[in-house]
Design a protein around this motif. Structure first.
Motif, PDB file in Angstrom:
ATOM      1  N   MET A 190       1.068  -0.964  -0.267  1.00 38.81           N
ATOM      2  CA  MET A 190       0.208   0.563   0.289  1.00 38.81           C
ATOM      3  C   MET A 190       1.067   0.992  -0.097  1.00 38.81           C
ATOM      4  O   MET A 190       1.633   1.514   0.644  1.00 38.81           O
ATOM      5  CB  MET A 190      -0.668  -0.336   1.361  1.00 38.81           C
ATOM      6  N   SER A 191       0.929   2.010  -1.165  1.00 39.78           N
ATOM      7  CA  SER A 191       1.077   3.199  -1.112  1.00 39.78           C
ATOM      8  C   SER A 191       1.385   4.316  -0.269  1.00 39.78           C
ATOM      9  O   SER A 191       0.209   4.289  -0.297  1.00 39.78           O
ATOM     10  CB  SER A 191       1.676   3.594  -2.722  1.00 39.78           C
ATOM     11  N   LEU A 192       2.218   4.828   0.067  1.00 36.68           N
ATOM     12  CA  LEU A 192       1.926   6.276   0.886  1.00 36.68           C
ATOM     13  C   LEU A 192       1.267   7.435   0.345  1.00 36.68           C
ATOM     14  O   LEU A 192       0.210   8.169   1.430  1.00 36.68           O
ATOM     15  CB  LEU A 192       3.176   6.814   1.571  1.00 36.68           C
ATOM     16  N   ASP A 193       1.035   7.394  -0.719  1.00 41.16           N
ATOM     17  CA  ASP A 193       0.089   8.365  -1.820  1.00 41.16           C
ATOM     18  C   ASP A 193      -1.373   8.191  -1.353  1.00 41.16           C
ATOM     19  O   ASP A 193      -2.308   8.768  -1.167  1.00 41.16           O
ATOM     20  CB  ASP A 193       0.199   8.003  -3.003  1.00 41.16           C
ATOM     21  N   VAL A 194      -1.245   6.743  -0.826  1.00 41.12           N
ATOM     22  CA  VAL A 194      -2.913   6.230  -1.341  1.00 41.12           C
ATOM     23  C   VAL A 194      -3.355   6.348   0.397  1.00 41.12           C
ATOM     24  O   VAL A 194      -4.519   6.880   0.575  1.00 41.12           O
ATOM     25  CB  VAL A 194      -2.657   4.412  -1.733  1.00 41.12           C
ATOM     26  N   LEU A 195      -2.181   6.330   1.429  1.00 40.71           N
ATOM     27  CA  LEU A 195      -2.377   6.743   2.425  1.00 40.71           C
ATOM     28  C   LEU A 195      -2.720   7.826   3.229  1.00 40.71           C
ATOM     29  O   LEU A 195      -2.824   7.936   4.397  1.00 40.71           O
ATOM     30  CB  LEU A 195      -1.696   5.915   3.156  1.00 40.71           C
ATOM     31  N   SER A 196      -1.852   8.761   1.979  1.00 41.96           N
ATOM     32  CA  SER A 196      -2.258  10.525   2.567  1.00 41.96           C
ATOM     33  C   SER A 196      -3.221  11.001   3.860  1.00 41.96           C
ATOM     34  O   SER A 196      -3.646  11.525   4.658  1.00 41.96           O
ATOM     35  CB  SER A 196      -1.161  10.915   1.897  1.00 41.96           C
ATOM     36  N   PRO A 197      -4.325  10.322   2.733  1.00 41.68           N
ATOM     37  CA  PRO A 197      -5.644  11.018   3.460  1.00 41.68           C
ATOM     38  C   PRO A 197      -6.056  10.265   5.000  1.00 41.68           C
ATOM     39  O   PRO A 197      -6.313  11.331   5.489  1.00 41.68           O
ATOM     40  CB  PRO A 197      -6.851  10.978   2.723  1.00 41.68           C
ATOM     41  N   LEU A 198      -6.095   9.630   5.270  1.00 43.72           N
ATOM     42  CA  LEU A 198      -5.671   8.392   6.317  1.00 43.72           C
ATOM     43  C   LEU A 198      -4.563   9.241   6.930  1.00 43.72           C
ATOM     44  O   LEU A 198      -4.892   9.728   9.019  1.00 43.72           O
ATOM     45  CB  LEU A 198      -5.402   6.848   6.637  1.00 43.72           C
ATOM     46  N   ARG A 199      -3.413   9.486   6.595  1.00 40.39           N
ATOM     47  CA  ARG A 199      -2.216  10.186   7.406  1.00 40.39           C
ATOM     48  C   ARG A 199      -2.562  11.656   8.431  1.00 40.39           C
ATOM     49  O   ARG A 199      -2.720  12.037   9.053  1.00 40.39           O
ATOM     50  CB  ARG A 199      -0.723  10.090   7.259  1.00 40.39           C
ATOM     51  N   ARG A 200      -3.209  12.299   7.130  1.00 41.57           N
ATOM     52  CA  ARG A 200      -4.117  13.073   7.702  1.00 41.57           C
ATOM     53  C   ARG A 200      -4.418  13.912   9.247  1.00 41.57           C
ATOM     54  O   ARG A 200      -4.873  14.304   9.567  1.00 41.57           O
ATOM     55  CB  ARG A 200      -4.225  14.506   6.388  1.00 41.57           C
ATOM     56  N   ARG A 201      -6.031  12.542   8.578  1.00 41.53           N
ATOM     57  CA  ARG A 201      -6.494  12.490   9.371  1.00 41.53           C
ATOM     58  C   ARG A 201      -6.258  11.863  10.848  1.00 41.53           C
ATOM     59  O   ARG A 201      -7.215  12.197  11.771  1.00 41.53           O
ATOM     60  CB  ARG A 201      -7.667  11.329   8.844  1.00 41.53           C
ATOM     61  N   LEU A 202      -5.215  11.061  10.611  1.00 40.06           N
ATOM     62  CA  LEU A 202      -4.815  10.426  11.928  1.00 40.06           C
ATOM     63  C   LEU A 202      -3.890  11.635  13.117  1.00 40.06           C
ATOM     64  O   LEU A 202      -4.087  12.019  14.359  1.00 40.06           O
ATOM     65  CB  LEU A 202      -3.835   9.221  11.783  1.00 40.06           C
ATOM     66  N   GLN A 203      -3.183  12.194  12.059  1.00 43.92           N
ATOM     67  CA  GLN A 203      -2.298  13.310  12.906  1.00 43.92           C
ATOM     68  C   GLN A 203      -3.670  14.325  13.403  1.00 43.92           C
ATOM     69  O   GLN A 203      -3.530  14.974  14.925  1.00 43.92           O
ATOM     70  CB  GLN A 203      -1.503  14.088  11.750  1.00 43.92           C
ATOM     71  N   LEU A 204      -4.448  14.904  12.825  1.00 44.99           N
ATOM     72  CA  LEU A 204      -4.971  15.788  12.972  1.00 44.99           C
ATOM     73  C   LEU A 204      -5.803  14.785  14.747  1.00 44.99           C
ATOM     74  O   LEU A 204      -6.070  15.673  15.589  1.00 44.99           O
ATOM     75  CB  LEU A 204      -6.198  15.869  12.140  1.00 44.99           C
ATOM     76  N   THR A 205      -6.216  13.917  14.709  1.00 44.63           N
ATOM     77  CA  THR A 205      -7.647  13.390  16.081  1.00 44.63           C
ATOM     78  C   THR A 205      -5.953  12.955  16.890  1.00 44.63           C
ATOM     79  O   THR A 205      -6.512  13.616  18.221  1.00 44.63           O
ATOM     80  CB  THR A 205      -7.452  11.992  15.161  1.00 44.63           C
ATOM     81  N   PHE A 206      -4.769  13.095  16.196  1.00 42.61           N
ATOM     82  CA  PHE A 206      -4.345  12.971  18.005  1.00 42.61           C
ATOM     83  C   PHE A 206      -3.169  13.892  17.909  1.00 42.61           C
ATOM     84  O   PHE A 206      -2.309  14.063  19.303  1.00 42.61           O
ATOM     85  CB  PHE A 206      -2.650  11.016  17.620  1.00 42.61           C
ATOM     86  N   SER A 207      -2.997  14.751  17.492  1.00 36.25           N
ATOM     87  CA  SER A 207      -2.016  16.235  17.347  1.00 36.25           C
ATOM     88  C   SER A 207      -3.135  17.268  17.148  1.00 36.25           C
ATOM     89  O   SER A 207      -2.210  18.114  17.586  1.00 36.25           O
ATOM     90  CB  SER A 207      -1.078  15.905  16.414  1.00 36.25           C
ATOM     91  N   GLY A 208      -3.857  17.343  16.403  1.00 35.72           N
ATOM     92  CA  GLY A 208      -4.712  18.667  16.751  1.00 35.72           C
ATOM     93  C   GLY A 208      -4.308  18.904  15.612  1.00 35.72           C
ATOM     94  O   GLY A 208      -5.065  20.558  15.420  1.00 35.72           O
ATOM     95  N   GLN A 209      -3.527  19.039  14.585  1.00 34.28           N
ATOM     96  CA  GLN A 209      -2.617  19.368  12.993  1.00 34.28           C
ATOM     97  C   GLN A 209      -2.452  18.082  12.267  1.00 34.28           C
ATOM     98  O   GLN A 209      -2.076  17.500  12.169  1.00 34.28           O
ATOM     99  CB  GLN A 209      -1.532  20.190  13.094  1.00 34.28           C
ATOM    100  N   ALA A 210      -3.627  18.323  10.835  1.00 35.80           N
ATOM    101  CA  ALA A 210      -3.331  18.075   9.502  1.00 35.80           C
ATOM    102  C   ALA A 210      -1.910  17.785   9.476  1.00 35.80           C
ATOM    103  O   ALA A 210      -1.409  16.734   8.607  1.00 35.80           O
ATOM    104  CB  ALA A 210      -4.204  18.393   9.001  1.00 35.80           C
ATOM    105  N   GLU A 211      -1.181  18.893   8.791  1.00 43.18           N
ATOM    106  CA  GLU A 211      -0.319  18.816   8.919  1.00 43.18           C
ATOM    107  C   GLU A 211       1.010  19.530   9.833  1.00 43.18           C
ATOM    108  O   GLU A 211       1.327  20.256  10.378  1.00 43.18           O
ATOM    109  CB  GLU A 211      -0.608  20.119   7.520  1.00 43.18           C
ATOM    110  N   GLY A 212       2.938  18.716   9.260  1.00 44.40           N
ATOM    111  CA  GLY A 212       3.769  19.339  10.471  1.00 44.40           C
ATOM    112  C   GLY A 212       3.929  18.557  11.543  1.00 44.40           C
ATOM    113  O   GLY A 212       2.577  17.790  12.117  1.00 44.40           O
ATOM    114  N   ILE A 213       4.348  18.601  12.376  1.00 44.70           N
ATOM    115  CA  ILE A 213       5.169  18.469  13.915  1.00 44.70           C
ATOM    116  C   ILE A 213       4.710  19.218  15.115  1.00 44.70           C
ATOM    117  O   ILE A 213       5.401  20.647  14.747  1.00 44.70           O
ATOM    118  CB  ILE A 213       6.114  17.461  13.566  1.00 44.70           C
ATOM    119  N   PRO A 214       4.197  18.643  15.945  1.00 45.94           N
ATOM    120  CA  PRO A 214       3.522  19.500  16.528  1.00 45.94           C
ATOM    121  C   PRO A 214       4.910  20.584  17.396  1.00 45.94           C
ATOM    122  O   PRO A 214       6.202  19.579  17.723  1.00 45.94           O
ATOM    123  CB  PRO A 214       2.062  19.158  17.827  1.00 45.94           C
ATOM    124  N   GLU A 215       5.045  21.799  18.094  1.00 48.77           N
ATOM    125  CA  GLU A 215       6.349  22.187  18.419  1.00 48.77           C
ATOM    126  C   GLU A 215       7.206  21.236  20.000  1.00 48.77           C
ATOM    127  O   GLU A 215       7.636  21.325  19.308  1.00 48.77           O
ATOM    128  CB  GLU A 215       5.608  24.114  18.588  1.00 48.77           C
TER     129      GLU A 215
END
Length: 304
Positions: free
Chosen positions: A1-26
């Motif tokens: 499964m390519s990372l391109d296919v998983l990118s929407p899932l990654r953004r939603r997971l990051q938003l859920t766990f860290s509160g932001q869809a892109e980047g890394i929390p400070e």
């Protein structure tokens, strides 16, 4: 499964766990800073159990277990905004766990002191397992200990449920190591072995410190169906079922929960949970930003 296919899932997971869809929390990037290796080194059982994907399931199990203490539950229901902002509460818990696990000692102590300051205002009354009204304060040793042992039991239990049993000495090492987190949160004598952990949890039940009831049913109902992104809901349902499947019969009885089955046939929850966490791990990467930042700090300090 390519990372391109998983990118929407990654953004939603990051938003859920860290509160932001892109980047890394400070705060995660800041874990690279500090003057010592922290309370736990990269080869510790704490990094092993608290890292990876199994804490996602462990978090669900910990919340269910914590809800069994009416005093802990009253503090959550009366003082938190878990219904209005469940993801914010989740992100705060994740920040505390990773700050203690991966941070230097100053960062770990700051994170615990911050939570204890927040808890100073968390006071009120509840009815215990015998029906007796009692007062509570979130920083009371009894409540702090139950929260600690619930976390310890849930994270270790979820790791072993997904990854397989640890050797007894390794499981004991995890409980002993993570006792430091309990001490930082005001627990006077946290358990330091699996046997002591099991014994202490049983003592809470024997002393009628634990109870089910309408308030527990309400929280369990919320945890079954939290307001998640539709893309994440199917995976969450599987992990919730796995958390339930991994718990003791006694705790499930108090929670009013049952293992997933079709009549008398137990459904294969464990393989489904493993597959779900594998997909999540593929989307998020094998090494999280907190661990990566901590490894850079340890390398900079030259800690063996």
């Amino acid at each position: 499964m390519s990372l391109d296919v998983l990118s929407p899932l990654r953004r939603r997971l990051q938003l859920t766990f860290s509160g932001q869809a892109e980047g890394i929390p400070e705060w995660e990037l800041a874990l690279e800073e500090g003057d010592d290796a922290g309370y736990f080194l990269p080869d510790s059982l704490t990094w092993r159990v608290n890292g990876g994907m199994t804490p996602i399931m462990g978090g669900i199990r910990a919340l269910l277990t914590q809800a069994l203490h009416p005093g802990v539950l009253a503090g959550v229901v009366d003082h938190s905004h878990y219904r209005e902002d469940p993801l914010g509460r989740l992100a705060g818990t994740i920040r505390w766990i990773f700050s203690v696990t991966y941070g230097d000692t100053a960062t770990a102590e700051r994170a615990c002191a911050y939570v204890r300051r927040l808890h100073e205002a968390v006071v009120g009354e509840y009815v215990d397992g015998r029906g007796i009204p009692r007062s509570y304060a979130a920083n009371d040793a009894e409540l702090a200990e139950w929260v600690h042992i619930a976390f310890t039991d849930a994270f270790l239990g979820s790791y072993e449920y997904i990854r397989g049993p640890l050797p007894p000495s390794a499981a004991d090492a995890y409980v002993a190591e993570w006792a430091r987190a309990g001490e930082l949160m005001g627990v006077p004598e946290p358990p330091r072995s699996v046997a002591a952990l099991r014994r202490r949890m049983a003592e809470y039940d024997d002393a009628a410190h634990l109870a089910g009831g309408p308030r527990v049913d309400d929280v369990v109902g919320f945890l079954k169906h939290p307001p998640l992104d539709p893309m994440l809901a199917p995976g969450y349902k599987l992990l919730f079922a796995a958390a339930v499947d991994s718990m003791s019969d006694r705790h499930l009885e108090l929670l009013g929960l049952h293992r997933l089955s079709l009549g008398s046939l137990q459904l294969p929850v464990r393989p489904a949970a493993r597959a779900t966490l594998a997909v999540v791990g593929r989307a998020l990467g094998s090494t999280g930003p907190s661990e990566a930042a901590a490894r850079r700090r340890v390398a900079r300090l030259g800690t063996p």
